[in-house]
Design a protein around this motif. Structure first.
Motif, PDB file in Angstrom:
ATOM      1  N   ASP A 257       0.844  -1.203   0.000  1.00  0.00           N
ATOM      2  CA  ASP A 257       0.000   0.000   0.000  1.00  0.00           C
ATOM      3  C   ASP A 257       0.879   1.254   0.000  1.00  0.00           C
ATOM      4  O   ASP A 257       0.623   2.210  -0.738  1.00  0.00           O
ATOM      5  CB  ASP A 257      -0.891  -0.037   1.256  1.00  0.00           C
ATOM      6  CG  ASP A 257      -2.175   0.749   1.093  1.00  0.00           C
ATOM      7  OD1 ASP A 257      -2.442   1.239  -0.034  1.00  0.00           O
ATOM      8  OD2 ASP A 257      -2.919   0.873   2.086  1.00  0.00           O
ATOM      9  N   GLY A 258       1.940   1.209   0.784  1.00  0.00           N
ATOM     10  CA  GLY A 258       2.836   2.353   0.910  1.00  0.00           C
ATOM     11  C   GLY A 258       3.536   2.710  -0.398  1.00  0.00           C
ATOM     12  O   GLY A 258       3.967   3.849  -0.591  1.00  0.00           O
ATOM     13  N   TYR A 259       3.651   1.729  -1.288  1.00  0.00           N
ATOM     14  CA  TYR A 259       4.290   1.999  -2.588  1.00  0.00           C
ATOM     15  C   TYR A 259       3.266   2.210  -3.702  1.00  0.00           C
ATOM     16  O   TYR A 259       3.600   2.182  -4.886  1.00  0.00           O
ATOM     17  CB  TYR A 259       5.242   0.850  -2.960  1.00  0.00           C
ATOM     18  CG  TYR A 259       6.457   0.784  -2.071  1.00  0.00           C
ATOM     19  CD1 TYR A 259       7.485   1.719  -2.198  1.00  0.00           C
ATOM     20  CD2 TYR A 259       6.565  -0.189  -1.086  1.00  0.00           C
ATOM     21  CE1 TYR A 259       8.603   1.676  -1.369  1.00  0.00           C
ATOM     22  CE2 TYR A 259       7.682  -0.252  -0.261  1.00  0.00           C
ATOM     23  CZ  TYR A 259       8.695   0.686  -0.407  1.00  0.00           C
ATOM     24  OH  TYR A 259       9.793   0.646   0.416  1.00  0.00           O
ATOM     25  N   GLY A 260       2.003   2.371  -3.368  1.00  0.00           N
ATOM     26  CA  GLY A 260       0.983   2.653  -4.392  1.00  0.00           C
ATOM     27  C   GLY A 260       0.599   1.427  -5.202  1.00  0.00           C
ATOM     28  O   GLY A 260       0.160   1.544  -6.349  1.00  0.00           O
ATOM     29  N   LEU A 261       0.713   0.246  -4.596  1.00  0.00           N
ATOM     30  CA  LEU A 261       0.449  -0.985  -5.353  1.00  0.00           C
ATOM     31  C   LEU A 261      -0.932  -1.587  -5.071  1.00  0.00           C
ATOM     32  O   LEU A 261      -1.219  -2.707  -5.481  1.00  0.00           O
ATOM     33  CB  LEU A 261       1.554  -2.014  -5.071  1.00  0.00           C
ATOM     34  CG  LEU A 261       2.929  -1.612  -5.647  1.00  0.00           C
ATOM     35  CD1 LEU A 261       4.039  -2.497  -5.077  1.00  0.00           C
ATOM     36  CD2 LEU A 261       2.914  -1.678  -7.165  1.00  0.00           C
ATOM     37  N   MET A 262      -1.771  -0.816  -4.367  1.00  0.00           N
ATOM     38  CA  MET A 262      -3.149  -1.285  -4.173  1.00  0.00           C
ATOM     39  C   MET A 262      -4.070  -0.413  -5.014  1.00  0.00           C
ATOM     40  O   MET A 262      -4.128   0.807  -4.835  1.00  0.00           O
ATOM     41  CB  MET A 262      -3.549  -1.217  -2.699  1.00  0.00           C
ATOM     42  CG  MET A 262      -2.720  -2.153  -1.841  1.00  0.00           C
ATOM     43  SD  MET A 262      -3.372  -2.309  -0.173  1.00  0.00           S
ATOM     44  CE  MET A 262      -4.835  -3.309  -0.465  1.00  0.00           C
TER      45      MET A 262
END
Ligand code: GUN
Ligand code: ZN
Length: 432
Positions: A257-262
């Motif tokens: 989530d922190g890397y924008g992968l959701m």
């Protein structure tokens, strides 16, 4: 009407919604007719109604006694693990080290990759799976080989190159920079070429550095209609390892989530050791969980929690996870899914399992209206199920009293033998 109109008379089964939340979701025509034109579904309905609309002389293929349903969608599978299916290991991490990584090494050779890709696609079709989300290896040539084989057959497939720049043998490591560049080149070559779709494939958080995760997230933002696929919260040893590697994250899922992968089109395999905050994030972002019961039982990973996932309305789909999974058959995968649910106190009706294997998969891929159903305009990717495929299945089918009992018998007793034929874009691509 053009002469390419095809008509099939059989029982028809498909879904317009998740039967767990909508009592009108199941569409069943006991004596049905499926009309296909130019590779697409033109109509699905009762024989008595639809046959009257056909131009005189239209040939109707008589498949009475069989059940037509949309082709299965396997939302998580590894084609390079074909040759190590059924390899013993005490858990995920030793299984990766001892079998998976050595097998994946061979995919630097394009000839090997092509040969395996062809066998793999044959096996999917023999099992009634017409679309899948597929992991290749770290080698871009393994992705080219896979998409070339799938494109040549005009199958709808999602696939991608594994990003892995740490905690793996030298021969399977890229770098943050090379992985991102190669992924972008593959997107350019294959994404939306015919029925091929690219997935940005972070293997799992332990085998990527912060830099690689960051670049993967940037790619995902730059190409919002690509897929994302990864593994999450499969095994407790893995979860503990992620805690050490990413001490600042709230949870394993929170790393991604922190890397924008959701986001929509993100596929998260396993999702066993999530908490309720994670489940809420899955639902809010419309990231999909891909359930892999044969793999979870085989590797001793754990039991997926249906009650909590459904309470949070996490988007769900079904997957084999071959070669951690032990069967290409989505019917055998339903059989194990049913037992996983039972062990957690949930009762899973067969209709829901068939939904998960068809429309549920299409929704996870944001391809509702394109695959996974018989609504007009969908790709004519469908299968012919045979309730008489084996002596035992025939005997059981003879005494089933309802649709639910019939489907349940197919899910528990069925396998590749119950797939009498598979059609892709209106073309028969497998017949038993
Ligand atoms: N986690 C990271 N890689 C893999 C894999 O190949 N299979 C499974 N089941 N879990 C993984
Ligand atoms: Zn997997």
């Amino acid at each position: 009407m053009s002469p390419s109109l095809q008509a099939y008379r059989a029982s028809l089964l498909y879904f317009t919604n998740d039967p767990a939340f909508d009592e009108h979701a199941t569409q069943w025509h006991s004596d049905g007719l499926l009309l296909v034109q130019d590779g697409r579904i033109q109509a699905a309905g009762d024989y008595a109604t639809l046959a009257a609309t056909l131009p005189p002389g239209t040939a109707i293929e008589d498949l009475r006694g069989k059940i037509l349903c949309p082709g299965f969608i396997d939302t998580h599978i590894h084609y390079p693990q074909l040759d190590i299916i059924g390899s013993p290991a005490p858990g995920l991490l030793p299984w990766l080290d001892n079998y998976t990584f050595p097998a994946e090494h061979r995919f630097q050779q394009p000839e090997h990759a092509s040969e395996v890709a062809d066998f793999f696609l044959d096996e999917l079709l023999r099992n009634g799976t017409t679309s899948a989300a597929v992991y290749c290896t770290v080698h871009p040539q393994s992705v080219d080989a896979f998409f070339a084989a799938s494109h040549a057959r005009n199958l709808r497939m999602v696939a991608g190159k594994c990003l892995m720049d740490r905690n793996a043998p030298d021969f399977l490591r890229d770098t943050a920079e090379s992985g991102a560049r190669e992924s972008e080149e593959l997107i350019g070559r294959w994404h939306n070429k015919g029925r091929q779709h690219y997935a940005i494939t972070v293997r799992f958080a332990p085998t990527s550095t912060h830099e690689q995760m960051k670049l993967a997230g940037e790619l995902a933002a730059q190409y919002p209609d690509t897929y994302i696929q990864t593994h999450v919260a499969e095994n407790t040893d893995e979860v503990n390892w992620v805690k050490e590697l990413y001490p600042d994250a709230r949870s394993y899922l929170d790393v991604y989530d922190g890397y924008g992968l959701m986001r929509q089109r993100a596929l998260y395999a396993h999702c066993i050791w999530l908490d309720d905050q994670d489940r809420a994030r899955m639902a809010v972002t419309q990231s999909a969980a891909t359930l892999c019961p044969t793999s979870n039982l085989f590797l001793g990973s754990g039991l997926f929690d249906f009650a909590r996932a459904d309470a949070a309305r996490v988007p769900l789909s079904l997957a084999t996870d071959v070669g951690g999974g032990t069967s290409f058959s989505m019917l055998q995968t339903m059989n194990e899914l049913y037992k996983v649910a039972r062990m957690g106190g949930t009762y899973l009706p067969a209709q829901r399992m068939f939904y998960l294997a068809t429309l549920g998969g299409a929704r996870a891929l944001q391809l509702e209206g394109t695959i996974g159903s018989f609504t007009p305009g969908c790709d004519a990717d469908f299968i012919v199920l045979d309730p008489q495929a084996t002596p035992l299945l025939a005997r059981r089918s003879a005494t089933t009293d309802s649709l639910e009992e019939q489907l349940f018998a197919l899910a528990i007793l069925g396998d590749d033998r119950a797939i009498a034929a598979t059609y892709s874009a209106g073309v028969r691509v497998h017949q038993r």
